[in-house]
Design a protein around this motif. Structure first.
Motif, short mmCIF file in Angstrom:
data_model
loop_
_atom_site.label_atom_id
_atom_site.label_comp_id
_atom_site.label_asym_id
_atom_site.label_seq_id
_atom_site.Cartn_x
_atom_site.Cartn_y
_atom_site.Cartn_z
N ARG A 168 -2.77 -12.93 -4.60
CA ARG A 168 -2.71 -12.55 -6.19
C ARG A 168 -3.48 -13.57 -7.20
O ARG A 168 -4.34 -13.23 -7.97
N ASP A 169 -3.68 -14.90 -7.01
CA ASP A 169 -4.25 -15.91 -7.78
C ASP A 169 -5.63 -15.51 -7.56
O ASP A 169 -6.32 -15.67 -8.53
N TYR A 170 -6.18 -15.00 -6.60
CA TYR A 170 -7.72 -14.82 -6.25
C TYR A 170 -8.15 -13.32 -6.75
O TYR A 170 -9.23 -12.77 -6.62
N GLY A 171 -7.05 -12.72 -7.32
CA GLY A 171 -7.31 -10.91 -7.88
C GLY A 171 -7.57 -10.26 -6.43
O GLY A 171 -8.16 -9.30 -6.45
N GLY A 172 -6.76 -10.72 -5.40
CA GLY A 172 -6.92 -9.96 -4.14
C GLY A 172 -6.05 -8.63 -3.87
O GLY A 172 -5.38 -8.26 -4.85
N SER A 173 -6.07 -8.33 -2.64
CA SER A 173 -5.31 -7.18 -2.31
C SER A 173 -4.11 -7.45 -1.06
O SER A 173 -4.82 -8.36 -0.32
N ILE A 174 -3.19 -7.10 -1.27
CA ILE A 174 -2.11 -7.33 -0.16
C ILE A 174 -2.42 -6.68 1.13
O ILE A 174 -1.71 -6.88 2.04
N SER A 175 -3.01 -5.76 0.87
CA SER A 175 -3.34 -4.73 1.97
C SER A 175 -4.91 -4.48 2.16
O SER A 175 -5.44 -3.49 1.23
N ALA A 176 -5.64 -4.93 2.83
CA ALA A 176 -7.13 -4.74 2.98
C ALA A 176 -7.34 -3.46 3.58
O ALA A 176 -8.16 -2.57 3.25
N GLU A 177 -6.65 -3.17 4.94
CA GLU A 177 -6.91 -1.86 5.66
C GLU A 177 -5.82 -1.41 6.40
O GLU A 177 -5.73 -0.32 6.97
N HIS A 178 -4.57 -2.03 6.13
CA HIS A 178 -3.35 -1.58 7.10
C HIS A 178 -2.61 -0.44 6.11
O HIS A 178 -1.60 0.24 6.61
N GLY A 179 -2.56 -0.19 4.82
CA GLY A 179 -1.87 0.50 3.92
C GLY A 179 -0.57 -0.48 3.53
O GLY A 179 -0.52 -1.70 3.50
N ILE A 180 0.25 0.16 2.81
CA ILE A 180 1.37 -0.31 2.40
C ILE A 180 2.86 0.16 3.04
O ILE A 180 3.58 -0.77 3.30
N GLY A 181 2.77 1.33 3.23
CA GLY A 181 4.07 1.98 3.92
C GLY A 181 5.56 1.32 3.54
O GLY A 181 5.73 1.62 2.24
N LEU A 182 6.42 0.98 4.50
CA LEU A 182 7.75 0.12 3.94
C LEU A 182 7.42 -1.20 3.78
O LEU A 182 8.14 -1.78 2.92
N LEU A 183 6.67 -1.93 4.57
CA LEU A 183 6.81 -3.22 4.51
C LEU A 183 6.14 -3.76 3.30
O LEU A 183 6.58 -5.14 3.02
N LYS A 184 5.23 -3.29 3.03
CA LYS A 184 4.61 -4.14 1.77
C LYS A 184 4.88 -3.72 0.54
O LYS A 184 4.47 -3.79 -0.53
N LYS A 185 5.63 -2.47 0.30
CA LYS A 185 6.08 -1.79 -1.04
C LYS A 185 6.68 -2.81 -1.75
O LYS A 185 6.21 -2.57 -2.99
N PRO A 186 7.19 -3.78 -1.38
CA PRO A 186 7.97 -4.69 -2.54
C PRO A 186 6.93 -5.66 -3.38
O PRO A 186 6.94 -6.05 -4.17
N TRP A 187 5.82 -5.60 -2.59
CA TRP A 187 4.47 -6.57 -2.97
C TRP A 187 3.43 -5.87 -3.68
O TRP A 187 2.56 -6.30 -4.06
N LEU A 188 3.58 -4.34 -4.05
CA LEU A 188 2.44 -3.63 -4.45
C LEU A 188 2.05 -4.34 -5.78
O LEU A 188 0.70 -4.36 -6.10
N GLU B 36 -1.42 1.31 -13.13
CA GLU B 36 -1.91 1.99 -12.05
C GLU B 36 -0.68 2.55 -11.19
O GLU B 36 -0.79 3.62 -10.60
N ILE B 37 0.47 1.65 -10.99
CA ILE B 37 1.31 2.35 -10.27
C ILE B 37 1.93 3.46 -10.87
O ILE B 37 2.67 4.73 -10.43
N ALA B 38 2.11 3.49 -12.42
CA ALA B 38 2.75 4.53 -13.08
C ALA B 38 1.75 5.85 -12.69
O ALA B 38 2.23 6.98 -12.55
N LEU B 39 0.68 5.61 -12.70
CA LEU B 39 -0.36 6.99 -12.41
C LEU B 39 -0.06 7.48 -10.91
O LEU B 39 -0.22 8.60 -10.99
N MET B 40 0.15 6.66 -10.16
CA MET B 40 0.43 6.74 -8.70
C MET B 40 1.58 7.84 -8.79
O MET B 40 1.57 9.08 -8.07
N HIS B 41 2.57 7.29 -9.38
CA HIS B 41 3.84 8.17 -9.55
C HIS B 41 3.62 9.60 -10.35
O HIS B 41 4.09 10.63 -9.68
N SER B 42 2.68 9.42 -11.24
CA SER B 42 2.40 10.67 -12.01
C SER B 42 1.79 11.76 -10.88
O SER B 42 1.87 12.86 -10.69
N LEU B 43 0.73 11.29 -9.98
CA LEU B 43 0.03 12.18 -9.11
C LEU B 43 1.09 12.53 -8.00
O LEU B 43 0.95 13.64 -7.69
N LYS B 44 1.87 11.70 -7.42
CA LYS B 44 2.90 12.21 -6.61
C LYS B 44 3.84 13.29 -7.12
O LYS B 44 4.07 14.29 -6.45
#
Length: 465
Positions: A414-434, A442-450
């Motif tokens: 997060r300090d480097y402005g990076g991504s918690i998931s480069a290529e594996h996705g979020i799924g269940l395990l990374k959901k708390p860290w999105l 951004e997350i609100a817009l994702m909910h709107s698309l869903k």
């Protein structure tokens, strides 16, 4: 008095009536449908649906939608984040029967496949036809094309050819209510309105189920030059990358970094031969796809000689045969054996700007060594696209320890402005860290698309968002 059999749920009655018992396996789910490579165990699904065509899948989803039945799409189950794991009472849709390679069009440079096609099978068919499907990852023998699209898989060739997103021209998708959305474009240039396929690439099955794909093909390389080189540190690897890219005119097709701890552990776990006699801090596996094997092989060797003379690399081993190259790659792809021998593990797939990978790795290592000196942490990744993998071995399984280890890694990212998931996705395990990588907006817009595409929230519920 004999007990009566439990009542069959109405959704199962409707599915069997419309499609037959062979397509709808209820009450006898195979254990392989309950988890993916992450090890996250799911609940017992209500049924396993096995469509043979887009039309059958469309009818299945329409029936599930009418009965408010939650659905979890599954591909090859090679994911590492629990993205295809079902919850109790949900219905699994397995794409394994939809596995045809429909057409390879060399003139147009495309291959059209069903979502259940195994990646390696598609690669081999394209190779026999004289073309390269550049999507490539270690799970190629079991992962499915639809899963690659749903997670926007990265892999080993991103530095030259891009992620899966960059190699998809067209898609067919079935929406939650059974609507078939055909976007089977076969042209590189098509600017006729919004390019809707990008909504579904990387969406992890939340917005629709991918059923067919048009992939872009590349010319089949006539030769490949491969080497493993040893370096002092990440800064030297970065200088070497810039040198190789310039000297080889952008033909570098893989540039995989392995710190000493990973290489030694992979060699030991896989009972492999060390590629170099010495013991070095950092190793890079580099290869080049080329069109003129003899001429380009000499260019490759000259590039390495120049790097040695400049002091950027300390030693090098060049593959002299296909077997040598495969032996080099078996070290880089040996993470499966590492995960087996050092379980339980925590596996991180993060990305930061390329210039900061070395510093990021150092800070993460320092955090882990400070608070968990007894744990072994292994570092490797795809330097050219900013992707760092970290495997923490034999981790304690209490929730507090797991969360603190994750914070030790994701906080740095997060300090480097990076991504918690480069290529594996979020799924269940990374959901708390999105929220470490995506803003609240951004997350609100994702909910709107869903909500717009799946208002009942039936597709892959509980994942990602």
């Amino acid at each position: 008095m004999s007990q009566s059999a439990p009542a069959v749920p109405p959704v199962i009655v409707a599915l069997r009536a419309a499609l037959g018992a062979d397509e709808v396996l209820a009450g006898d789910a195979s254990p392989r449908h309950l988890k993916d490579w992450s090890g996250v165990a799911g609940g017992l699904p209500l049924a396993i649906l096995r469509p043979r065509s887009t039309d059958e899948l469309s009818r299945m989803l329409a029936i599930c939608h009418a009965h408010d039945q939650a659905v979890v799409p599954q591909g090859g189950l090679s994911g590492l984040c629990g993205g295809a794991v079902p919850g109790a009472g949900e219905v699994v849709v397995s794409l394994e029967r939809m596995n045809r390679i429909e057409r390879i069009d060399i003139d147009s440079g495309t291959v059209t496949v069903e979502a259940g096609a195994i990646l390696q099978n598609v690669q081999e068919a394209c190779r026999e036809a004289g073309a390269l499907l550049a999507v490539d990852l270690g799970a190629r023998g079991s992962c499915q094309a639809g899963g690659n699209v749903a997670t926007n898989a990265g892999g080993n060739r991103v530095i030259r050819y891009g992620n899966t997103r960059d190699l998809v021209l067209g898609l067919e998708v079935v929406l939650a209510d059974g609507t078939v959305l055909s976007m089977m474009n076969q042209m590189v240039k098509n600017n006729a309105g919004m390019d809707l396929k990008h909504l579904f690439i990387g969406s992890e099955g939340l917005l629709g189920v991918v059923t067919r794909i048009v992939f872009k093909l590349q010319p089949l390389p006539r030769g490949v030059s491969t080497a493993i080189v040893a370096l002092d540190d990440y800064a030297a690897a970065l200088r070497f990358l810039r040198h190789a890219q310039q000297s080889l005119s952008g033909q570098v097709s893989a540039f995989e970094i392995m710190w000493r701890d990973y290489l030694q552990t992979a060699v030991e776990a896989g009972r492999l031969r060390a590629p170099l006699a010495g013991d070095y801090p950092v190793y890079v596996l580099i290869d080049m796809h080329c069109g003129q094997p003899d001429t380009d092989a000499r260019r490759f060797e000259a590039m390495l000689e120049q790097a040695i003379e400049a002091g950027w690399i300390l030693d090098a081993a060049i593959a002299q045969s296909v077997a040598d190259a495969e032996a080099f790659w078996s070290i880089r792809d040996g993470v499966a054996e590492v995960l087996r021998d050092y379980a339980p593990t925590l596996n991180f797939d993060v990305s930061v700007p390329v210039a900061h990978i070395g510093d990021c790795a150092q800070r993460v290592r320092a955090n882990l060594e400070r608070d968990w000196p007894q744990l072994k942490a292994l570092f490797f990744g795809h330097v050219g696209d900013g992707n760092l993998h970290v495997v923490v071995c034999k981790v304690p399984q209490d929730h507090d320890s797991l969360e603190r280890i994750e914070e030790a890694v994701y906080g740095v990212v997060r300090d480097y402005g990076g991504s918690i998931s480069a290529e594996h996705g979020i799924g269940l395990l990374k959901k708390p860290w999105l929220g470490y990588s995506r803003s609240a907006a951004e997350i609100a817009l994702m909910h709107s698309l869903k909500q717009a595409l799946d208002p009942k929230g039936l597709l892959n519920p509980g994942k990602v968002l």
